[in-house]
Enzyme design. Structure first.
Site, PDB file in Angstrom:
ATOM      1  N   ASN A  85       0.777  -1.239   0.000  1.00 40.00           N
ATOM      2  CA  ASN A  85       0.000   0.000   0.000  1.00 40.00           C
ATOM      3  C   ASN A  85       0.807   1.286   0.000  1.00 40.00           C
ATOM      4  OD1 ASN A  85      -2.436  -1.374  -0.096  1.00 40.00           O
ATOM      5  ND2 ASN A  85      -2.502  -1.601   2.121  1.00 40.00           N
ATOM      6  N   CYS A  86       2.098   1.196  -0.090  1.00 34.70           N
ATOM      7  CA  CYS A  86       2.966   2.373  -0.098  1.00 34.70           C
ATOM      8  C   CYS A  86       2.905   3.045  -1.478  1.00 34.70           C
ATOM      9  CB  CYS A  86       4.394   1.926   0.220  1.00 34.70           C
ATOM     10  SG  CYS A  86       5.650   3.172  -0.056  1.00 34.70           S
ATOM     11  N   ASP A  87       2.741   4.360  -1.511  1.00 40.24           N
ATOM     12  CA  ASP A  87       2.652   5.091  -2.782  1.00 40.24           C
ATOM     13  C   ASP A  87       3.904   4.936  -3.634  1.00 40.24           C
ATOM     14  OD1 ASP A  87       0.090   5.962  -2.259  1.00 40.24           O
ATOM     15  OD2 ASP A  87       0.730   7.894  -1.438  1.00 40.24           O
TER      16      ASP A  87
END
Length: 115
Positions: A10-12
């Protein structure tokens, strides 16, 4: 070429790296260290190839929440256990390709490493 990307889904910045890899048709394996964890062998391999000050994410919440005594006593010798217990301390994405490592995402760096 063997390419493994380590991080959390979920890290950009991870999303940018995944997109770049897909756009450039680079097959890769994803190791989600939130779900799969970090083994002692993997931590040691990273620490043997990446300077400790580069590997540890000191900007993140996980680092800020650590006790000051732990932060002030961080050494190469105790770092492996710390990142095994606190996987979010590792900067991401961490890309491994043919025995070389790259932290973070910059398209130019990926192009150079993976060409």
């Amino acid at each position: 070429m063997t390419v493994t990307i380590y991080g959390i889904k979920n890290c950009d910045t991870m999303k940018k790296a995944f997109k770049w890899l897909s756009e450039h048709n680079i097959d890769h394996e994803f190791h989600d260290y939130k779900k799969q964890g970090i083994s002692a062998e993997l931590a040691e391999r990273w620490l043997s190839n990446i300077p400790l000050e580069e590997l540890i994410n000191k900007r993140g919440t996980t680092w800020r929440k650590l006790d000051d005594a732990i932060k002030n006593s961080l050494t190469r010798e105790n770092a492996a256990q710390l990142i095994i217990e606190n996987t979010s301390l590792v900067k991401r994405p961490l890309l491994e390709a043919n025995g070389k490592f790259h932290l973070g995402f910059k398209s130019e760096s990926y192009a150079e490493l993976l060409s």
